[in-house]
Design an enzyme around this catalytic site. Structure first.
Site, PDB file in Angstrom:
ATOM      1  N   TYR A  19      -7.473 -25.736 -17.927  1.00  0.00           N
ATOM      2  CA  TYR A  19      -6.144 -25.405 -17.407  1.00  0.00           C
ATOM      3  C   TYR A  19      -5.420 -24.331 -18.216  1.00  0.00           C
ATOM      4  O   TYR A  19      -4.204 -24.372 -18.311  1.00  0.00           O
ATOM      5  CB  TYR A  19      -5.241 -26.642 -17.413  1.00  0.00           C
ATOM      6  N   TYR A 147      -2.263 -36.214  -6.672  1.00  0.00           N
ATOM      7  CA  TYR A 147      -3.330 -35.632  -7.498  1.00  0.00           C
ATOM      8  C   TYR A 147      -4.453 -36.664  -7.631  1.00  0.00           C
ATOM      9  O   TYR A 147      -4.183 -37.815  -7.979  1.00  0.00           O
ATOM     10  CB  TYR A 147      -2.809 -35.257  -8.890  1.00  0.00           C
ATOM     11  N   ASP A 251      -5.441 -45.086  -6.066  1.00  0.00           N
ATOM     12  CA  ASP A 251      -5.918 -44.370  -7.241  1.00  0.00           C
ATOM     13  C   ASP A 251      -4.973 -44.726  -8.398  1.00  0.00           C
ATOM     14  O   ASP A 251      -3.869 -44.200  -8.490  1.00  0.00           O
ATOM     15  CB  ASP A 251      -5.897 -42.858  -6.948  1.00  0.00           C
ATOM     16  N   LYS A 280      -9.020 -43.239 -17.109  1.00  0.00           N
ATOM     17  CA  LYS A 280      -8.135 -42.909 -18.244  1.00  0.00           C
ATOM     18  C   LYS A 280      -8.001 -44.042 -19.267  1.00  0.00           C
ATOM     19  O   LYS A 280      -8.877 -44.209 -20.093  1.00  0.00           O
ATOM     20  CB  LYS A 280      -6.794 -42.418 -17.709  1.00  0.00           C
TER      21      LYS A 280
END
Ligand SMILES: *Cc1c(COP(=O)(O)O)cnc(C)c1O
Length: 432
Positions: A19, A147, A251, A280
């Site tokens: 990114y 996202y 999600d 995560k």
């Protein structure tokens, strides 16, 4: 920032950084070690971590109990293919995840990142309908502002208005359907809620024959819009989807394991998804690990002998090292009363930002262990990271968002340093 030595120049480095605009000014810092919420740099300067390495290191870095779990597993077997073998670590973690989640989710598919976990969820949903001979159900329904990862399938569900994946055109995503969540955050006005729900009902009623699944981030949309939306909307939208035979995929890669103040975000509504994705914080941020949990009904659709098996199997799926650490991470979360720690963080963040106002700030919002300052123009944040570094704080703003998602073991005083720094940055700005 001159105190920080040997910063990496992203253009000359052999590493292609994520990114990053190659010409950007912010330095790439050299981390030599990290412990708790402290990141140590080459010159022994330390930073307080406000980011938890993209929501993952929920217990901080270098935790003795997670280290021990890693070492124990290293001395047994660090990896073996899940195609034909299982380990106590992978089997125990699957049991634990099934126990932690509501009744109905009873199969766990392991993979190695949140994006892949989401791809797995999408493939499961599509093939589920294919196996049931409902071959028109090939589209997904999702929310604007979402996202789900950077792989091609997930990308197609990311916010259509956000330029994040601009280079890839709209071809992939044009297949799918996007709903607008109600404005007003967690507590919308009734008229806004009704408006959003009638849009949803209209789309679902007219298109349900072609929709395989509703896939969304429950209550909090992270990396794209950093925004909260109403749990009432979530609940009613999912009820509509279920009524019209559309699978529901949550999600929770970012929100799972306490980030919103409950173990899972969907604990704040009365819906059990058909498929749930975790990642995560699952491994306490130690190793890439994701889990896609599915209902028995989904699994059953793959059982008939004339159907294809589920064709997915990342090389490192069920990695015992990651699974053993994840098990230790969950044990720690449960036995050390993390939800209480998170409530304290939540109160602190709420207090800190309750009356925060600035002419360049559009809004400021907190919930659970997340605090976000949204500015009107991204330009406003261009010096925020450098300012924070000078104060010894690691922040990584993106787009219009300056935010913190601290590790749950953070101390009151450290949290205060973070929130003060976030607010004080705005005092350095010229508003004319
Ligand atoms: C980070 C994230 C992903 C992707 O996970 P990776 O491990 O980065 O591939 C997917 N969904 C949500 C909600 C996320 O926050």
């Amino acid at each position: 920032m001159s105190a920080i030595t040997r910063d990496m120049n992203p253009i000359t480095s052999p590493i292609w950084f994520p990114y990053s605009l190659m010409k950007q000014k912010s330095p790439i810092l050299h981390c030599t070690s990290a412990k708790g919420v402290h990141i140590t740099l080459e010159n022994n300067q330390t930073l307080i971590d406000a980011m938890s390495s993209w929501w993952s290191t929920i217990h901080g870095y270098n935790h003795p109990i997670l280290n021990q779990a890693a070492n124990e597993q290293l001395n047994k077997v660090s990896h073996i293919m899940l195609g034909g073998f299982y380990t106590t670590a992978s089997q125990k973690l699957a049991d634990t995840l099934i126990q932690l989640t509501p009744k109905g989710l009873d199969k766990v598919f392991f993979s190695d990142s949140g994006s892949v976990g989401c791809e797995v969820a999408i493939k499961m949903a599509l093939q589920y309908w294919y196996n049931l001979n409902k071959k028109n159900k090939t589209r997904l329904l999702t929310l604007e502002g979402g996202y789900h990862g950077d792989t091609i399938g997930c990308m197609a569900l990311c916010d259509p208005n956000d330029g994040m994946h601009r280079a890839f055109g709209s071809q992939q995503r044009s297949k799918h359907l996007f709903l607008t969540p109600p404005k007003g955050g967690l507590n919308p006005k009734d008229s806004d809620l009704q408006k959003a729900l009638s849009q949803a009902e209209h789309v679902i009623k007219s298109q349900h024959h072609s929709i395989a699944a509703l896939m969304l981030e429950p209550i909090f949309q992270g990396a794209s819009s950093m925004s909260f939306y109403s749990p009432v909307y979530l609940e009613k939208l999912c009820a509509l989807a279920k009524h019209y035979n559309i699978l529901v995929i949550f999600d929770e890669v970012a929100t799972g394991f306490g980030r919103l103040g409950t173990r899972f975000a969907f604990d704040q509504c009365r819906i059990t998804p058909d498929i749930l994705v975790l990642g995560k914080g699952l491994s306490g941020g130690y190793l890439g690990l994701a889990a896609t949990l599915a209902s028995h009904a989904i699994f059953e659709a793959f059982l008939p002998e004339d159907k294809d098996p589920f064709m997915h199997g990342p090389t490192f799926c069920g990695n015992p090292l990651a699974c053993n650490i994840a098990q230790a991470s969950i044990n720690l979360f449960e036995s050390q009363h993390y939800l209480k720690k998170i409530t304290k963080i939540s109160k602190h963040l709420q207090e800190a930002f309750r009356n925060f106002k600035h002419p360049l700030v559009r809004s400021c919002r907190t919930h659970g262990a997340i605090a976000i300052i949204e500015v009107k123009e991204p330009e406003t944040l261009k010096d925020a990271q450098a300012y924070a570094l000078k104060q010894g704080i690691w922040l990584r703003p993106f787009s219009k968002f300056l935010y913190t998602t601290p590790a749950y073991i953070i101390k009151e005083q450290e949290l205060q340093q973070i929130t003060h720094t976030m607010k004080r940055y705005f005092k350095t700005l010229n508003t004319h």
